[in-house]
Write a protein that holds these residues in place. Sequence first.
Motif, short mmCIF file in Angstrom:
data_model
loop_
_atom_site.label_atom_id
_atom_site.label_comp_id
_atom_site.label_asym_id
_atom_site.label_seq_id
_atom_site.Cartn_x
_atom_site.Cartn_y
_atom_site.Cartn_z
N TYR A 26 0.85 -1.19 0.00
CA TYR A 26 0.00 0.00 0.00
C TYR A 26 0.89 1.24 0.00
O TYR A 26 1.81 1.35 0.80
CB TYR A 26 -0.88 0.04 1.25
CG TYR A 26 -2.15 -0.78 1.17
CD1 TYR A 26 -2.33 -1.75 0.19
CD2 TYR A 26 -3.16 -0.59 2.10
CE1 TYR A 26 -3.49 -2.50 0.14
CE2 TYR A 26 -4.32 -1.34 2.06
CZ TYR A 26 -4.49 -2.30 1.08
OH TYR A 26 -5.64 -3.03 1.04
N LYS A 27 0.59 2.19 -0.87
CA LYS A 27 1.32 3.45 -0.85
C LYS A 27 0.92 4.24 0.39
O LYS A 27 -0.22 4.19 0.84
CB LYS A 27 1.02 4.25 -2.11
CG LYS A 27 1.60 3.63 -3.38
CD LYS A 27 1.30 4.49 -4.59
CE LYS A 27 1.89 3.87 -5.84
NZ LYS A 27 1.59 4.68 -7.05
N ALA A 28 1.88 4.98 0.93
CA ALA A 28 1.61 5.77 2.12
C ALA A 28 0.51 6.79 1.86
O ALA A 28 -0.23 7.17 2.76
CB ALA A 28 2.88 6.47 2.59
N ARG A 29 0.41 7.24 0.62
CA ARG A 29 -0.67 8.14 0.22
C ARG A 29 -1.03 7.85 -1.22
O ARG A 29 -0.17 7.71 -2.08
CB ARG A 29 -0.24 9.60 0.38
CG ARG A 29 -1.39 10.58 0.32
CD ARG A 29 -0.94 11.96 0.69
NE ARG A 29 -0.26 11.97 1.99
CZ ARG A 29 0.28 13.03 2.52
NH1 ARG A 29 0.24 14.18 1.87
NH2 ARG A 29 0.87 12.97 3.69
N ASP A 30 -2.33 7.73 -1.50
CA ASP A 30 -2.75 7.33 -2.83
C ASP A 30 -4.04 8.05 -3.19
O ASP A 30 -4.64 8.74 -2.36
CB ASP A 30 -2.96 5.80 -2.87
CG ASP A 30 -2.64 5.20 -4.24
OD1 ASP A 30 -2.67 5.96 -5.23
OD2 ASP A 30 -2.38 3.99 -4.31
N ALA A 31 -4.49 7.85 -4.44
CA ALA A 31 -5.74 8.43 -4.89
C ALA A 31 -6.91 7.84 -4.10
O ALA A 31 -6.91 6.65 -3.78
CB ALA A 31 -5.93 8.16 -6.38
N TRP A 32 -7.91 8.66 -3.82
CA TRP A 32 -9.03 8.17 -3.01
C TRP A 32 -9.76 7.04 -3.70
O TRP A 32 -10.27 6.12 -3.06
CB TRP A 32 -9.98 9.30 -2.63
CG TRP A 32 -10.70 9.95 -3.79
CD1 TRP A 32 -10.35 11.09 -4.44
CD2 TRP A 32 -11.92 9.49 -4.39
NE1 TRP A 32 -11.25 11.36 -5.44
CE2 TRP A 32 -12.23 10.41 -5.43
CE3 TRP A 32 -12.77 8.41 -4.18
CZ2 TRP A 32 -13.36 10.27 -6.25
CZ3 TRP A 32 -13.90 8.26 -4.99
CH2 TRP A 32 -14.18 9.18 -6.00
N TRP A 33 -9.82 7.07 -5.04
CA TRP A 33 -10.49 5.99 -5.77
C TRP A 33 -9.76 4.67 -5.51
O TRP A 33 -10.40 3.63 -5.27
CB TRP A 33 -10.52 6.30 -7.26
CG TRP A 33 -11.31 5.30 -8.07
CD1 TRP A 33 -10.93 4.04 -8.44
CD2 TRP A 33 -12.64 5.48 -8.56
NE1 TRP A 33 -11.93 3.41 -9.14
CE2 TRP A 33 -12.99 4.27 -9.24
CE3 TRP A 33 -13.56 6.52 -8.52
CZ2 TRP A 33 -14.23 4.11 -9.86
CZ3 TRP A 33 -14.79 6.35 -9.15
CH2 TRP A 33 -15.11 5.16 -9.81
N THR A 34 -8.45 4.70 -5.54
CA THR A 34 -7.67 3.49 -5.29
C THR A 34 -7.83 3.02 -3.85
O THR A 34 -8.05 1.83 -3.60
CB THR A 34 -6.18 3.76 -5.59
OG1 THR A 34 -6.05 4.20 -6.94
CG2 THR A 34 -5.35 2.51 -5.38
N VAL A 35 -7.73 3.95 -2.89
CA VAL A 35 -7.80 3.58 -1.48
C VAL A 35 -9.15 2.98 -1.13
O VAL A 35 -9.23 1.94 -0.44
CB VAL A 35 -7.52 4.82 -0.59
CG1 VAL A 35 -7.79 4.51 0.87
CG2 VAL A 35 -6.08 5.28 -0.78
N LEU A 36 -10.23 3.59 -1.61
CA LEU A 36 -11.56 3.19 -1.18
C LEU A 36 -12.19 2.10 -2.05
O LEU A 36 -12.91 1.24 -1.54
CB LEU A 36 -12.50 4.42 -1.16
CG LEU A 36 -12.07 5.57 -0.25
CD1 LEU A 36 -13.05 6.73 -0.38
CD2 LEU A 36 -11.99 5.10 1.20
N LEU A 37 -11.90 2.11 -3.35
CA LEU A 37 -12.64 1.24 -4.27
C LEU A 37 -11.79 0.17 -4.94
O LEU A 37 -12.36 -0.72 -5.59
CB LEU A 37 -13.31 2.10 -5.36
CG LEU A 37 -14.28 3.17 -4.85
CD1 LEU A 37 -14.83 3.99 -6.00
CD2 LEU A 37 -15.41 2.53 -4.06
N VAL A 38 -10.47 0.24 -4.79
CA VAL A 38 -9.62 -0.74 -5.47
C VAL A 38 -8.80 -1.57 -4.49
O VAL A 38 -8.79 -2.80 -4.56
CB VAL A 38 -8.68 -0.05 -6.49
CG1 VAL A 38 -7.73 -1.06 -7.15
CG2 VAL A 38 -9.50 0.65 -7.57
#
Length: 337
Positions: A14-26
């Motif tokens: 997991y990236k320390a910070r990522d796009a919200w679409w990736t974090v929540l939906l992917v």
Amino acid sequence: MANFTLDDVRQRTYKARDAWWTVLLVDPLAARLVKFTANRTRVTPNQLTVGALVLGLAAGACFAVASWPWLLAGALLYHLSFTLDCMDGKIARLKGTGSVFGAWLDYIFDRVRVLACAIALMAGQYAATGNVAYVWTALGVVFLDMLRYMDALEIYKVRSQMRTTLTAAREEARSLELAARRANGDLAADADEDLRSAEALTEDPEADAENRVVGDDPNVVALQAGFNQRFPWYARIRNVLMAGRIRPHLISGIEFQMGVFIVAPIAAAIVPGAIIPVVVLSGVGLLAFELIIIYKFWLSSRDYSRSLAKLTAKIETYRAELPAEPAPAGAAVGSSG
């Protein structure tokens, strides 16, 4: 076979910070698929990259049909394609099998997928409606995707140059300061140098966070003083989002793609003609956040100039404090008639 746990996947991929679409939906789905793939199969990251492209082209084929069931199928396939695209990097980080060629392949296939799906989606709508606006919309999608990634690559390159220059200047200043203090009889200079060597320098903590994983924990000194001084509230919002691994750049290239190839087809399946408004809204959001990125970069370039000027002044001061080097033996000190 390997025995990676779900926690291993999260900590190491997991990236320390990522796009919200990736974090929540992917990520919730991708993490479980990565665990299964890493433990039970010999699938390589490059094979996943190819699979992501195949699914993306299949999504484009669905988009070209233009009827609502195929639009929904295309949106689903595009989401699965993006999930596989996220999995290839996670597998590479988890197993340590990443490569330069793999990174290049991933980048090129991403651009091919966007190009193919943009043409297929808008061409299908144009064939169904005869509205030439879909042709211009396709050109707009391709242009914005190209602009986003060209800008990101160029800013990354310039920031890397800034980092290299500042690091070299700082090291030269430290070296000269140490030499000057020793020349003046300061025997504690070594301890100070060791203390200062613990400092870390980075040009953008947000960009760095996107290039490391949850398990990493570096200490950084950021070149964002100008932006932070102008917008002190930004740090509070950033910290709240960071708690959930979400970056403040809320509409990036990822959200733009999802808006065009997932949200817009789903909306059009419900309300005919919704594709162009959704795409325009996604494009406006992307441009707005890109302008913020450019503004931050401009402020950091000013911080860089000020920092470099201070370091240069220190270098000149320390050089002046050093004793003059003796003239070489045998050098002429005068002339005889």
